[in-house]
Design an enzyme around this catalytic site. Structure first.
Site, PDB file in Angstrom:
ATOM      1  CG  PHE A 107      -0.286  -0.232   2.536  1.00  0.00           C
ATOM      2  CD1 PHE A 107       0.364   0.799   3.211  1.00  0.00           C
ATOM      3  CD2 PHE A 107      -0.280  -1.494   3.108  1.00  0.00           C
ATOM      4  CE1 PHE A 107       0.996   0.580   4.428  1.00  0.00           C
ATOM      5  CE2 PHE A 107       0.353  -1.734   4.330  1.00  0.00           C
ATOM      6  CZ  PHE A 107       0.988  -0.697   4.984  1.00  0.00           C
ATOM      7  CE1 TYR A 158       7.969  -1.922  -5.527  1.00  0.00           C
ATOM      8  CE2 TYR A 158       6.565  -0.533  -6.894  1.00  0.00           C
ATOM      9  CZ  TYR A 158       6.714  -1.479  -5.896  1.00  0.00           C
ATOM     10  OH  TYR A 158       5.611  -1.959  -5.247  1.00  0.00           O
TER      11      TYR A 158
END
Ligand code: HXC
Ligand code: NAP
Length: 294
Positions: A107, A158
């Site tokens: 999140f 990432y």
């Protein structure tokens, strides 16, 4: 006919009779990849924390594909549950050939707002969860002297660039990538191949609710970040995953395949911002540069 990338890539059952465990297989990308594995002849074990969700998905996928799906409740954070999931798989199908480490937690949040437990929660699902499944199945394959097996890890771009605001996830995915490359070498002697996929944006409810809540979806049009100006289609990810699970990729080991329409490179190249220069300005800019020579 739609675009070719919406189309299943293989025309024969390249995963016939392979038994594949898909963690987080009850929803999102795990469900889409499971569906395609089934269409290609595999038997699929879908696992997550929510058995009811898994059973609904299993029913849906079995009806769609006529394949065989086993639902097993398993929180990947707990090694005991992973061992029990392996035992249930072996009892149902007699063997296991592939592991897709797909389960994740994530999140967005400024890192300083996170409690230590919040940070751990994401690390535990992503890194420890992938480690637990890889270790349990790897030990089984090595002990039983199985001729070959495949592990495929879902990371993100990432994992190699890092990313602000999803730091626990970036940290964990980087660890999973390191594990992929390390074990690809160490376990090759046991016939175990290990690769990763780094997807860019592929809309799913699980990810979008947590990464683009509320009107962030409208505020940040994610397609604009992608040179190809679109998000990914689940089938094109499933095509890649099926290839990496199959013997067609038998010589691919320790690789991470990015599938993101060029997204991360757009954010990286020093002069990529020149994309915003209108074509009409280039004559003038060229003239200015050439004039310096005189
Ligand atoms: C700050 C938060 C938080 C939030 C939870 N926490 N949500 N902190 N901001 N938004 C904190 C809680 O307060 C708690 O800390 C700790 O995190 C654990 O929360 P729980 O709700 O108890 O955890 P749990 O029930 O285990 O749920 C795990 C979860 C949840 C990660 C928080 O979101 C989940 O179940 N996710 C699974 C699916 C998922 O995330 N899918 C998206 C993957 S997308 P305290 O200190 O209060 O106890 C993805 C895409 C990447 O990876 C790339 C996209 C391009
Ligand atoms: P998703 O539907 O939320 O998938 C995550 C799955 O993980 C869920 O099925 C969830 O099931 C399961 N899960 C979470 N915690 C678990 C735990 N502790 N034990 C077992 N299972 C657990 O989101 P998604 O977008 O499909 O993500 C799938 C994978 O793709 C993830 O690895 C994600 O990082 C990666 N990814 C996604 C995108 C994207 O754009 N969507 C981009 C890059 C990478 P339960 O809640 O039932 O447990």
């Amino acid at each position: 006919m739609g675009n070719v990338y919406n189309t299943p890539m293989f025309t024969s059952e390249v995963l016939k009779d392979q038994v594949i465990v898909v963690t987080g297989g009850g929803s999102g990308l795990g469900k889409s990849m499971s569906r395609y594995f089934l269409q290609l002849g595999a038997k699929v074990v879908i696992t997550s924390r929510n058995l009811e969700k898994l059973k609904n998905t299993a029913q849906e996928l079995e009806a769609e594909t006529s394949g065989k799906v086993l639902s097993v409740k398993c929180d990947v954070r707990n090694y005991d549950e992973v061992e029990a999931m392996l035992a249930a798989t072996l009892e149902a199908f007699g063997k296991v050939d592939g592991l897709l480490n797909n389960a994740a937690g994530n999140f967005i949040s400024p890192t300083e707002r996170l409690s230590a437990h919040a940070f751990d929660t994401v690390i535990d699902i992503v890194l420890k969860g992938s480690k637990n499944c890889t270790l349990a199945l790897g030990k089984h394959w090595i002990k039983s002297k199985q001729e070959k097996a495949v592990v495929l890890n879902i990371v993100t771009t990432y994992a190699f660039t890092g990313s602000a605001y999803v730091v626990p996830s970036a940290t964990a995915k980087a660890g999973v990538l390191a594990m992929t490359r390390s074990l690809a070498v160490e376990w090759a002697k046991y016939g175990i191949r290990m690769n990763a996929i780094a997807p860019g944006p592929f809309p799913t409810k699980g990810a979008w609710d947590r990464l683009l809540p509320g009107d962030l979806k409208e505020k940040f049009d994610i397609r604009k970040k992608v040179p190809l100006k679109r998000v990914g289609e689940h089938q094109e990810l499933a095509n890649l995953a099926a290839y990496l699970m199959s013997d067609f990729s038998a010589y691919v080991n320790g690789e991470v395949v990015t599938i993101d329409g060029g997204e991360w490179l757009q954010g990286a190249g020093e002069f990529n911002m020149l994309e915003h220069i209108p074509q009409s300005m280039w004559d003038m800019l060229e003239a200015m540069i050439r004039a310096k020579k005189k």
